[in-house]
Every structure is written in C-alpha cells, then in structure tokens.
Design a protein around this motif. Structure first.
Motif, mmCIF file in Angstrom:
data_model
loop_
_atom_site.group_PDB
_atom_site.id
_atom_site.type_symbol
_atom_site.label_atom_id
_atom_site.label_comp_id
_atom_site.label_asym_id
_atom_site.label_seq_id
_atom_site.Cartn_x
_atom_site.Cartn_y
_atom_site.Cartn_z
ATOM 1 N N CYS A 129 0.846 -1.206 0.000
ATOM 2 C CA CYS A 129 0.000 0.000 0.000
ATOM 3 C C CYS A 129 0.876 1.249 0.000
ATOM 4 O O CYS A 129 1.889 1.318 0.686
ATOM 5 C CB CYS A 129 -0.899 -0.001 1.227
ATOM 6 S SG CYS A 129 -1.879 1.497 1.400
ATOM 7 N N LEU A 130 0.463 2.237 -0.803
ATOM 8 C CA LEU A 130 1.249 3.476 -0.904
ATOM 9 C C LEU A 130 0.729 4.567 0.034
ATOM 10 O O LEU A 130 1.340 5.612 0.154
ATOM 11 C CB LEU A 130 1.207 4.016 -2.337
ATOM 12 C CG LEU A 130 1.833 3.172 -3.442
ATOM 13 C CD1 LEU A 130 1.557 3.822 -4.786
ATOM 14 C CD2 LEU A 130 3.328 3.029 -3.239
ATOM 15 N N ARG A 131 -0.416 4.335 0.649
ATOM 16 C CA ARG A 131 -1.067 5.340 1.508
ATOM 17 C C ARG A 131 -1.578 6.525 0.708
ATOM 18 O O ARG A 131 -1.520 7.661 1.179
ATOM 19 C CB ARG A 131 -0.102 5.862 2.577
ATOM 20 C CG ARG A 131 0.202 4.889 3.649
ATOM 21 C CD ARG A 131 1.181 5.505 4.580
ATOM 22 N NE ARG A 131 2.500 5.445 3.986
ATOM 23 C CZ ARG A 131 3.617 5.401 4.695
ATOM 24 N NH1 ARG A 131 3.554 5.446 5.995
ATOM 25 N NH2 ARG A 131 4.774 5.324 4.103
ATOM 26 N N CYS A 132 -2.049 6.298 -0.508
ATOM 27 C CA CYS A 132 -2.663 7.403 -1.240
ATOM 28 C C CYS A 132 -4.161 7.348 -0.977
ATOM 29 O O CYS A 132 -4.648 6.435 -0.333
ATOM 30 C CB CYS A 132 -2.372 7.296 -2.741
ATOM 31 S SG CYS A 132 -3.286 6.021 -3.606
ATOM 32 N N GLY A 133 -4.884 8.314 -1.483
ATOM 33 C CA GLY A 133 -6.309 8.374 -1.191
ATOM 34 C C GLY A 133 -7.204 7.853 -2.299
ATOM 35 O O GLY A 133 -8.412 8.041 -2.257
ATOM 36 N N PHE A 190 -4.712 8.619 5.016
ATOM 37 C CA PHE A 190 -3.734 9.702 5.192
ATOM 38 C C PHE A 190 -3.111 9.678 6.595
ATOM 39 O O PHE A 190 -3.767 9.292 7.561
ATOM 40 C CB PHE A 190 -4.389 11.063 4.947
ATOM 41 C CG PHE A 190 -4.607 11.390 3.488
ATOM 42 C CD1 PHE A 190 -4.069 10.590 2.483
ATOM 43 C CD2 PHE A 190 -5.340 12.491 3.112
ATOM 44 C CE1 PHE A 190 -4.267 10.892 1.142
ATOM 45 C CE2 PHE A 190 -5.547 12.801 1.775
ATOM 46 C CZ PHE A 190 -5.012 12.003 0.793
ATOM 47 N N PRO A 191 -1.856 10.155 6.704
ATOM 48 C CA PRO A 191 -1.168 10.091 7.996
ATOM 49 C C PRO A 191 -1.834 10.914 9.095
ATOM 50 O O PRO A 191 -1.697 10.598 10.265
ATOM 51 C CB PRO A 191 0.239 10.625 7.695
ATOM 52 C CG PRO A 191 0.129 11.341 6.389
ATOM 53 C CD PRO A 191 -0.980 10.670 5.644
ATOM 54 N N ASP A 192 -2.568 11.975 8.714
ATOM 55 C CA ASP A 192 -3.169 12.801 9.765
ATOM 56 C C ASP A 192 -4.604 12.385 10.110
ATOM 57 O O ASP A 192 -5.231 12.989 10.967
ATOM 58 C CB ASP A 192 -3.123 14.286 9.378
ATOM 59 C CG ASP A 192 -3.719 14.543 8.006
ATOM 60 O OD1 ASP A 192 -4.120 13.571 7.336
ATOM 61 O OD2 ASP A 192 -3.780 15.713 7.595
ATOM 62 N N ASP A 199 0.103 3.281 11.367
ATOM 63 C CA ASP A 199 0.801 2.770 10.182
ATOM 64 C C ASP A 199 -0.187 2.353 9.100
ATOM 65 O O ASP A 199 -1.394 2.355 9.304
ATOM 66 C CB ASP A 199 1.709 1.590 10.562
ATOM 67 C CG ASP A 199 0.940 0.518 11.303
ATOM 68 O OD1 ASP A 199 -0.297 0.470 11.160
ATOM 69 O OD2 ASP A 199 1.557 -0.274 12.041
ATOM 70 N N LYS A 200 0.355 1.988 7.958
ATOM 71 C CA LYS A 200 -0.538 1.720 6.837
ATOM 72 C C LYS A 200 -1.344 0.438 7.018
ATOM 73 O O LYS A 200 -2.422 0.304 6.465
ATOM 74 C CB LYS A 200 0.226 1.722 5.515
ATOM 75 C CG LYS A 200 1.382 0.763 5.410
ATOM 76 C CD LYS A 200 2.114 1.041 4.105
ATOM 77 C CE LYS A 200 3.123 -0.053 3.820
ATOM 78 N NZ LYS A 200 3.725 0.102 2.499
ATOM 79 N N MET A 205 -5.506 11.668 13.764
ATOM 80 C CA MET A 205 -4.405 12.173 14.586
ATOM 81 C C MET A 205 -5.008 12.943 15.765
ATOM 82 O O MET A 205 -5.846 13.822 15.564
ATOM 83 C CB MET A 205 -3.533 13.097 13.731
ATOM 84 C CG MET A 205 -2.510 13.902 14.493
ATOM 85 S SD MET A 205 -1.091 12.923 14.974
ATOM 86 C CE MET A 205 -0.104 13.051 13.505
ATOM 87 N N HIS A 206 -4.623 12.584 16.969
ATOM 88 C CA HIS A 206 -5.164 13.283 18.139
ATOM 89 C C HIS A 206 -4.462 14.614 18.317
ATOM 90 O O HIS A 206 -3.366 14.836 17.812
ATOM 91 C CB HIS A 206 -4.935 12.442 19.397
ATOM 92 C CG HIS A 206 -5.777 11.199 19.441
ATOM 93 N ND1 HIS A 206 -5.748 10.335 20.496
ATOM 94 C CD2 HIS A 206 -6.657 10.690 18.560
ATOM 95 C CE1 HIS A 206 -6.577 9.327 20.260
ATOM 96 N NE2 HIS A 206 -7.136 9.520 19.101
ATOM 97 N N ASP A 216 -12.008 13.547 3.604
ATOM 98 C CA ASP A 216 -10.829 13.061 4.320
ATOM 99 C C ASP A 216 -10.754 11.565 4.034
ATOM 100 O O ASP A 216 -11.705 10.973 3.528
ATOM 101 C CB ASP A 216 -10.977 13.316 5.818
ATOM 102 C CG ASP A 216 -9.642 13.211 6.550
ATOM 103 O OD1 ASP A 216 -8.608 12.943 5.893
ATOM 104 O OD2 ASP A 216 -9.628 13.399 7.773
ATOM 105 N N THR A 217 -9.634 10.967 4.340
ATOM 106 C CA THR A 217 -9.522 9.541 4.108
ATOM 107 C C THR A 217 -8.692 8.860 5.184
ATOM 108 O O THR A 217 -7.701 9.415 5.647
ATOM 109 C CB THR A 217 -8.931 9.202 2.715
ATOM 110 O OG1 THR A 217 -8.316 7.907 2.768
ATOM 111 C CG2 THR A 217 -7.893 10.204 2.271
ATOM 112 N N GLY A 262 -0.913 14.582 19.313
ATOM 113 C CA GLY A 262 0.103 14.082 18.396
ATOM 114 C C GLY A 262 0.071 12.561 18.304
ATOM 115 O O GLY A 262 0.681 11.962 17.422
#
Lengths: 349, 343
Positions: free
Chosen positions: A240-244, A281-283, A296-297, A286-287, A277-278, A290
């Motif tokens: 997985c590339l973590r794209c949306g 995505f890394p954020d 992770d993916k 996100m709390h 949103d998806t 932080g």
C-alpha cells in the motif's frame, strides 16, 4: 410508472429538463469519464464507469459551513459569523449506476438518522437520480451482487433506465422521477408486453455478465470481528502506498475533515469548510496530543476494510461497499479488495 | 527482453543464506494491471517473481517504508532488503544514496536491463484496449508488444505503447546493482526532451490555461506523492496537521500553526501543492513516471518534472542519478555554476 423512451428522443428529453440542473456522464479527450453538466451535446448513454462517482454532486469535496471575519472600529473588535447553506437548484443525475445510487442510499443513512446533516440534505433532497441498468457491466471488476446489490438495483434511484437497443425501458419509482417524465410526456410511450419481457431478460442477463465475486460477504463480516489484531493486515498492506485513491473514488466512503481556512489574518477573514478526508492519510484520526491510534498503513488498510464490512454492518445492518470495483481498477499497486476478502474468508481466524 | 531466471536463482540463494531479509519484486497483479509489487520472504516463493513490460512500478518507494519500519523497531533487523530495479529505478537508489537517506549496505540490488525497449504506458494501453483489461503483455523478438485480453490478442509496435519516459530514457539499464540480468544497451534518444516540445512552444497565457485546466482536476489524493521514491519527508507541507505536535504543544500554538496549503482542492491550493512538489524534485527526479502513472485524473505531471530535469541539465550540466559519489545538485556549489540570476 413504466414507459419507454426512444433513444433518438433522449436528447430532446434532456433538453426538456430545463427546470433542472442536469448531469450526465461524458468522456474527455483522454478517454476518461466524468459526470458533467449537460450542454445539449448529449446523444445517448454509453457504457461507462466515471472515474469519480456522482457522490461528488451530493457530497462535494469542499463544502463551506460558515464565513467569519473580525472587524475593528476604534478599540471595539467584533467578530461576524455567517452561516452558509448550500442553495441547490433542482438537479438530475442521468446515467448513475445502480451501485452508485445504492451508495447514495447508504449515505442517506449516515447523514440522516438521529443527526441530520443539513448540508447533505440541502443537496440530496432536490436531487433526482436516474439510473442506467448495467447491461453489460461497465467494469471487469464489478461485483455488486456479492454485496447485496444488483446491476439493476433500484435502491436510491428515482428512475431506472434499461437499454433495449433502440429505446430505453423507463421505470419510475418515485414522484420525483415521475416529474421528469411529465416534463416531456409526449416523448414517452406505453411499454408493450414484449418490452416488459425484454427488460426482464436484460436484467437476468446482466447478472450473469458480472465476472467477479466475493463469496459469503456476511460470513466475512462475522469473521472480521476477530481479526483486529491479526498480523494479516501487515502482510496485506505491504504494498500500500497510503494514497487516497481507493477512498476518494469510492461511491460510499464519506469521511470528512473540518478546517478553518483563513484568507487573510489582518483583518481576520476566512471560512470554515468541510473537505473529504480519508483513513489512508497520515493525519487521519491524529489526536490533538500528536498520538495517532492508527499509526501505520496496516491499521489504515484495516480501517477501510472493517469500516465497510464490519462496523457499518453492526451499526446500519448493511455492507458499506457497493461493488463498483473502482478501488481495484485504480489502485496503483494492485491491492484487490476481492482478494483480500477472499483471504479473510479462507484463512481468517 | 531480459530473462530473469538467473536473478531468481540468485534471489533463492540470498534468501536461503539469510543474506537478505526479504525481496521486493514483481508478481502477478490483479484485475487492474498484470504486474504488482510483491514481497518474498521464503526461497520457495521466488517462483512468484515475474518480469514483463507491465513491471512499471518503481519499487524503490518501498525502501522508504522499510526505513520507517526499522526506525520504529527497538532492535531492527539490519540485513539488507533485496530489490528488483530497472534503469530508472536504479537511479532513484543512487539519489537516495547521494542524499544519505539509505546506505549502500541497506539494499541488495537485482538489476534488470530494459535492453532495447522499456515498459508499457498504462494510459496508452487503456486507450488502445478501449476499456478492456490487459491480462498479459509481452514483448516479442521483433520488439512488438503482444497484449492478451479476454477477447484475444492485440499486437502493437513498441513505439505505440511504450511509456513516453522510456522513449526518452538516457540509460535503460541499471547504473547500480549487485547482480544484473540483460545487456547494457546504451541508447541515445533522438530527442531526450521531446515530450516537452509542444508545451514549451505555448505562450505563457496558453501554458497557464493548460495547467489551470489540468490542476483543477486534482482531487489531492496524493497518489503522486505516495508513489514517488523521492517524497520521503516525514512531515509533508500539505498535511493539514503538523506532525511535530506533542503532548506539550499548546492550543494556541496549534491554532496558529502556519498552514502553507489549505486542504480544499481548489486552483490556488492545487497549484501550491504541485509546484512545491515539482521544485522539491528539481535535480532529484529520475523520471520513473510513477506520479503520472498513478494519477487517477490523468494529470500530465511528468511535464513539470521533466522540465526541471532539463533545467538542471542545461544550467548545471547535471545528470540525475548516475553517480552516488557526487554531491546532490542542490547541496553543492561549483565555481563555474551560472550566476547571472544574481542581480
């Protein structure tokens, strides 16, 4: 109400819908399909799968909630906040796929119920969905019957068109749909017994043409309940590339983010906007501290699968995947939701 | 087309010996594309590796994941990762080495030469097949592509389906490797920047109109960033939250963080995103074309990167990704570098 519409009359029908904003699928120079505003160039509906589903019309990628500005007169500072509600002209989406309408029917559950999402309903209520039965299916990766849909499903639709060669069989299920027929009643004819027979045959044939299948989706849903901590997700997410792509192009994914977007900071002026949103995505989630419970993916891929096949089933009793196959066709690294589910069915513990 | 039997033998050996942790290569894809990245850990699974003109993906991207994974582990397994690379992919490894993002000992490189051809272009192929899905794509002895679909075989001249970047490739064999399959066929493209000619001939207004229409399509799925082997920042300027937020960051600090790019997929924000990315790739992009390939909206992103590659070449005589011992373009200065921009 059941009628037929000659294909050669289709452009006239679209023209007659001048009290509506009409969207139709259209192919661009690069061969990519998209729902665009009708402009009188329509001939007939083609076999197509748009890159972006018509979700973008009901749930746009960007929605303004409110506008804010601070003004200063002498020492007096005031903040003005103005609510912004979408003002949507009556709209028709012609050529939506039954799976895409089914996705809208699922979105109705999310944005309806106890908490009504006014922004969604301001768009949804004036929108009429005219579906085109998939004879044949528009993609090799279609699998709607596996997830309780069908290539001629009526859920979420106001009108279902079925291609009978030289004409469409037109079935209207709602008053909204009938209004479209009443806009140009002379174009429509009463269906013959033969037409009715042919439409049934076309529907039966369309189901046979679906090439891909998820076996026992409900059983998989049960099985997933015990797989939250499984190392399975690490394996499946390796590539997985973590794209949306899988989520942004999904007809039923509906996660969003809300941000204050500031145009100028002195004097302060801006808008509060909702954007897609998806979970990829890394954020996402996100709390404020932080910390991210999905760091992770693997946990992000798991979220996509569990939301569609476990959580949504638990909350709404429905599978939140409509089987359009976009996430398979467009995944840059070949992650295939059907194969992932099949592995769950076979080896999941 | 190079055969990879010897590489498979080598792969089996290094997995059996335990010299490598696992090997990143290409296996059979799904119903979207014939090849897909696979990760092989056991010697008996080596037979899953394939090599054909649909092995388009730049697997170097996964070395970034590997580095992140290692950073999270308390006692990381420090053995190298095996990786299959084409010419362009190998140059991505060179850039990562130049930038000291990875060490040479982190990778065991199984190089495959593209020899006279290269990989197929997904967009060209999909146009040619008019919606049908390719089951298999081969290159025959006459360098013609043979595409198998459910309804039969279609043949096409290499030039018709070859990815644009392959037609302009300066070295279609790996420039760095531990083992190599295929011949190092040096090819000098007639027009190394041929694909830019049309857009360069447009006036500034026409270029603006072109890019506005293209970038307005962007839905900011960030697939271009996600597929790029050079986009390895831990924290990207476009993510709506500053990943450096800690438990001690105050609400005020969070509220006042600088947002360079808003989340809304609108013209201005899309331009900022794509131009920031293009600038960050100047002198680093090795033209693997992944950004353009993965874009679901078919935005021709390669134009941006190719243009900057050309600038680096013309202004600084710099060829990207050929020599790991050279400093990276943007971190060095030479007396002969042009200075006429200083006024």
């Amino acid at each position: 109400m059941e009628k037929t519409l000659a294909k050669k009359s289709f452009p006239q029908w679209v023209k007659a819908l001048d009290s509506w904003t009409v969207y139709v699928p259209r192919k661009d120079d690069e061969g990519r399909w998209d729902f665009v505003r009708a402009d009188g160039q329509e001939t007939a509906l083609d076999i197509s799968q748009t890159t972006l589903p018509p979700k973008k019309i009901l749930f746009p990628q960007r929605e303004v909630f409110l506008e804010f500005r601070k003004t200063q007169a002498g020492n007096l500072e005031t903040t003005e906040i103005k609510e912004v509600l979408p003002e949507v002209h009556p709209t028709v989406v012609i050529g939506a796929r039954p799976c895409e309408a089914r996705a809208a029917w699922l979105l109705d559950k999310v944005f309806g119920g106890e908490f009504q999402d006014i922004y969604y309903w301001k768009r949804r209520e004036p929108t009429t969905l005219v579906g085109l039965a998939c004879t044949p299916p528009p993609s090799d990766n279609c699998f709607c019957p596996s997830v309780e849909g069908s290539p001629h499903s009526e859920e979420g639709l106001d009108v279902l068109l079925t291609d009978l060669g030289d004409r469409y069989y037109v079935k209207s299920m709602t008053a909204k749909g009938e209004a479209l027929i009443s806009a140009a009643p002379k174009l429509f004819s009463e269906p013959s017994a033969e037409d009715q027979k042919r439409v049934k045959a076309a529907h039966a044939e369309s189901e046979k043409q679906i090439k891909r299948q998820v076996k026992d989706a409900r059983g998989i849903s049960e099985k997933l309940k015990g797989m939250f901590d499984s190392p399975f997700w690490d394996e499946e997410a390796m590539s997985c590339l973590r794209c949306g792509i899988c989520t942004y192009l999904c007809p039923s994914c509906h996660c969003f983010d809300i941000n204050d977007e500031i145009e100028t900071s002195s004097p302060l002026r801006g808008q509060r906007v909702r954007t897609w949103d998806t979970c990829q995505f890394p954020d996402f989630t996100m709390h404020s501290s932080g910390h991210n419970p999905r760091p992770d993916k693997a946990s992000r891929l798991r979220q996509r699968l569990l939301h569609k096949f476990q959580y949504f089933v638990q909350v709404y009793g429905q599978i939140m995947c409509v089987g359009c196959g976009r996430c398979i066709t467009l995944c840059p690294v070949g992650i295939d939701i059907i194969k992932v589910l099949d592995k769950v069915r076979q080896d999941g513990d | 087309m190079a055969k990879i039997d010897e590489l498979k033998e080598e792969a089996r050996k290094v997995l059996r010996d335990g010299t490598v942790k696992y090997i990143i290569g290409y296996g059979n894809g799904t119903n979207g594309w014939p090849a897909a990245p696979i990760f092989v850990k056991k010697p008996e699974d080596v037979d899953r590796f394939i090599w054909d003109p649909t092995c388009v993906h730049n697997l170097v991207r996964f070395l970034i994941d590997e580095k992140r994974r290692k950073a999270r582990q308390k006692q990381p397994d420090k053995r190298p990762v095996g990786i299959f690379v084409k010419g362009c992919d190998s140059r991505a490894i060179v850039v990562l080495l130049q930038e000291k993002f990875i060490e040479r000992s982190d990778v065991y490189i199984l190089g495959v030469s593209c020899e006279k051809a290269g990989v197929v272009d997904a967009a060209k192929l999909s146009k040619k097949l008019a919606g049908k899905m390719p089951k298999r794509v081969e290159l025959d002895d006459q360098n013609r592509f043979v595409v198998t679909t459910e309804s039969g075989k279609i043949e096409a001249a290499a030039d018709e389906l070859l990815a644009e970047r392959c037609r302009e490739c300066p070295a279609n064999f790996p420039v760095i490797y531990d083992v190599l399959s295929g011949e190092k066929v040096k090819r000098t493209p007639d027009k190394p920047y041929g694909s830019l000619e049309k857009i360069e001939s447009l006036s500034a207004e026409e270029r603006w109109t072109f890019w506005k229409a293209q970038l307005d399509k962007c839905i900011r799925c960030y697939a271009c960033r996600s597929a790029c082997p050079m986009c390895y920042c831990d924290e990207c300027v476009v993510d709506s939250i500053n990943l450096a937020v800690t438990a001690d960051t105050t609400a005020d600090e969070k509220a006042q963080r600088i947002r360079w790019v808003q989340r809304s997929a609108e013209s201005s924000e899309n331009f900022v995103y794509h131009l920031v990315r293009a600038m960050h790739l100047a002198g680093r992009c090795i033209d693997c074309g992944e950004c353009e390939r993965v874009c679901p909206l078919d935005i021709p992103l390669r134009f941006l990167n190719k243009k900057l590659e050309k600038e680096a070449k013309e202004l600084f005589g710099y060829d990207v990704g050929f020599d790991a011992s050279l400093p990276a373009l943007i971190s060095c200065f030479r007396d002969e570098d042009p200075q006429d921009f200083i006024r």
